[in-house]
Scaffold this motif. Structure first.
Motif, PDB file in Angstrom:
ATOM      1  N   VAL A  33       0.839  -1.196   0.000  1.00 37.40           N
ATOM      2  CA  VAL A  33       0.000   0.000   0.000  1.00 37.40           C
ATOM      3  C   VAL A  33       0.877   1.249   0.000  1.00 37.40           C
ATOM      4  O   VAL A  33       1.769   1.388   0.841  1.00 37.40           O
ATOM      5  N   LEU A  34       0.634   2.181  -0.923  1.00 35.16           N
ATOM      6  CA  LEU A  34       1.397   3.415  -0.989  1.00 35.16           C
ATOM      7  C   LEU A  34       0.904   4.453   0.010  1.00 35.16           C
ATOM      8  O   LEU A  34       1.646   5.329   0.430  1.00 35.16           O
ATOM      9  N   PHE A  35      -0.375   4.345   0.374  1.00 33.95           N
ATOM     10  CA  PHE A  35      -0.981   5.294   1.301  1.00 33.95           C
ATOM     11  C   PHE A  35      -0.368   5.126   2.694  1.00 33.95           C
ATOM     12  O   PHE A  35      -0.405   4.046   3.273  1.00 33.95           O
ATOM     13  N   ASN A  40      -0.822  11.471   7.032  1.00 30.19           N
ATOM     14  CA  ASN A  40      -1.610  11.886   5.876  1.00 30.19           C
ATOM     15  C   ASN A  40      -2.701  12.872   6.301  1.00 30.19           C
ATOM     16  O   ASN A  40      -3.033  12.989   7.480  1.00 30.19           O
ATOM     17  N   ARG A 168      -5.499   7.044  -9.625  1.00 26.08           N
ATOM     18  CA  ARG A 168      -5.147   7.685  -8.365  1.00 26.08           C
ATOM     19  C   ARG A 168      -4.295   8.905  -8.700  1.00 26.08           C
ATOM     20  O   ARG A 168      -3.307   8.793  -9.434  1.00 26.08           O
ATOM     21  N   SER A 170      -2.324  10.253  -6.747  1.00 29.30           N
ATOM     22  CA  SER A 170      -1.081  10.114  -5.986  1.00 29.30           C
ATOM     23  C   SER A 170       0.067   9.533  -6.809  1.00 29.30           C
ATOM     24  O   SER A 170       1.215   9.557  -6.374  1.00 29.30           O
ATOM     25  N   TYR A 171      -0.219   9.015  -8.011  1.00 34.02           N
ATOM     26  CA  TYR A 171       0.866   8.547  -8.870  1.00 34.02           C
ATOM     27  C   TYR A 171       1.702   9.719  -9.411  1.00 34.02           C
ATOM     28  O   TYR A 171       2.803   9.522  -9.910  1.00 34.02           O
ATOM     29  N   LYS A 176       0.715  13.954  -4.293  1.00 40.37           N
ATOM     30  CA  LYS A 176       0.793  12.899  -3.275  1.00 40.37           C
ATOM     31  C   LYS A 176       0.273  13.336  -1.915  1.00 40.37           C
ATOM     32  O   LYS A 176      -0.335  12.550  -1.195  1.00 40.37           O
ATOM     33  N   HIS A 201      -8.166   3.570  -1.326  1.00 43.10           N
ATOM     34  CA  HIS A 201      -6.841   4.095  -0.975  1.00 43.10           C
ATOM     35  C   HIS A 201      -6.023   3.075  -0.202  1.00 43.10           C
ATOM     36  O   HIS A 201      -4.806   3.212  -0.079  1.00 43.10           O
ATOM     37  N   GLU A 205      -0.611  -1.890  -4.225  1.00 46.40           N
ATOM     38  CA  GLU A 205      -0.235  -1.732  -5.631  1.00 46.40           C
ATOM     39  C   GLU A 205      -0.138  -3.072  -6.347  1.00 46.40           C
ATOM     40  O   GLU A 205      -0.435  -3.174  -7.542  1.00 46.40           O
ATOM     41  N   THR A 252      -9.011  11.632  -0.396  1.00 50.85           N
ATOM     42  CA  THR A 252      -7.573  11.456  -0.499  1.00 50.85           C
ATOM     43  C   THR A 252      -7.177  11.187  -1.953  1.00 50.85           C
ATOM     44  O   THR A 252      -7.928  10.516  -2.686  1.00 50.85           O
ATOM     45  N   TYR A 254      -5.217   9.124  -3.007  1.00 48.67           N
ATOM     46  CA  TYR A 254      -4.949   7.692  -3.158  1.00 48.67           C
ATOM     47  C   TYR A 254      -6.229   6.913  -3.481  1.00 48.67           C
ATOM     48  O   TYR A 254      -6.172   5.717  -3.786  1.00 48.67           O
TER      49      TYR A 254
END
Length: 278
Positions: A33-35, A40, A168, A170-171, A176, A201, A205, A252, A254
């Motif tokens: 998970v990138l979140f 945040n 997303r 956030s990429y 981000k 979110h 990935e 968000t 994400y």
């Protein structure tokens, strides 16, 4: 070099099937998970798990001022695209009658996707306070990587491909650490408003199939954002929260969102703001 795939992206929006064709190279990354669960913008909210909420934002006077500002900017965009329009007579929901050709529309959005606070008759300091209160986080309308605010008018002509693919934000590095804000202006309802996937979110990935940024082309238009075609659970199942006039959909970056196809007969226009954590 990987071969570009002529891909049929199938999904559901409010349990109704929808599909579109996208050209791109699709892949899955071997990442978690990138979140980030701490630090945040939404970590102190009661909508953290959902990843989004709908917020009462504008009174009638402020909303009308905002709508008139958007009307002015769209007319400027049309003029830059070579279309003559009388701002007194022009109605936002009839935009598609003036920008009938996609080439004209692309010239308009080349202008309307890169606006700043100064282009609108709106007190952004008050908006900062409202969105900061909603997230329990101090926010700024200035995006540090740009060194300025960044505002986009989203224009979707009826029955067109005037929409981003599911993605997303956030990429993209500059999105981000921001809060996404989507504000309906005209033509927004359950047939046209922005679809999202609640709780997405938190999807890893390694469970997402997508293209790279600037790696998805729909009807000849290449998008800055990647296209997410599916997850390990199968096709994307999206919903339209459908905020009312005077409300904001906040979420968000994400969260998976996009595919805002307009099934109505009038143009749909919304405003996108982004606020960054101070």
């Amino acid at each position: 070099m990987p071969e570009v795939d002529h891909h049929i992206c199938e999904l559901e929006i409010d349990n109704k099937p929808f599909s579109f064709t996208v050209d791109g190279v699709f892949f899955t990354e071997n990442e978690d998970v990138l979140f980030e669960k701490t630090g945040n913008i939404i970590e102190n909210t009661d909508w953290y798990d959902a990843g989004y909420t709908v917020l009462d934002t504008f009174n009638n006077r402020d909303f009308n001022d905002l709508k008139n500002s958007i009307k002015k900017q769209v007319c400027i965009g049309l003029k830059k695209a070579g279309v003559s329009v009388d701002i007194k007579e022009f109605q936002l929901e009839n935009y598609h009658e003036f920008a009938k050709e996609t080439e004209t529309h692309l010239k308009v959005i080349d202008y309307t996707r890169n606006l700043t606070n100064k282009d609108f008759n709106l007190d952004f300091s008050l908006l900062e306070k409202r969105y900061s209160k909603a997230t329990k986080t101090d926010l700024s309308s200035e995006i540090s990587e740009f060194g300025r605010s960044h505002i986009q008018i989203r224009i979707n002509r009826p029955g067109s491909a005037d929409f981003n693919p599911p993605h997303r934000d956030s990429y993209l590095s500059y999105y981000k650490n921001i809060l996404n804000i989507w504000i309906p202006i005209v033509g927004c309802d359950l047939n046209s408003s922005l679809p999202i996937i609640p709780e997405s979110h938190l999807i890893a990935e390694k469970d997402i199939v997508r293209t790279k940024a600037k790696g998805a082309t729909i009807n000849g238009n290449t998008y800055y954002v990647p296209c997410i075609s599916k997850t390990s659970k199968g096709i994307l199942k999206m919903i339209r929260p459908n905020p009312s006039v005077g409300q904001s959909l906040i979420f968000t970056p994400y969260l998976i969102h996009g595919a805002a196809f307009n099934h109505n007969n009038n143009t749909r226009i919304a405003l996108e703001l982004r606020f960054e954590k101070k």
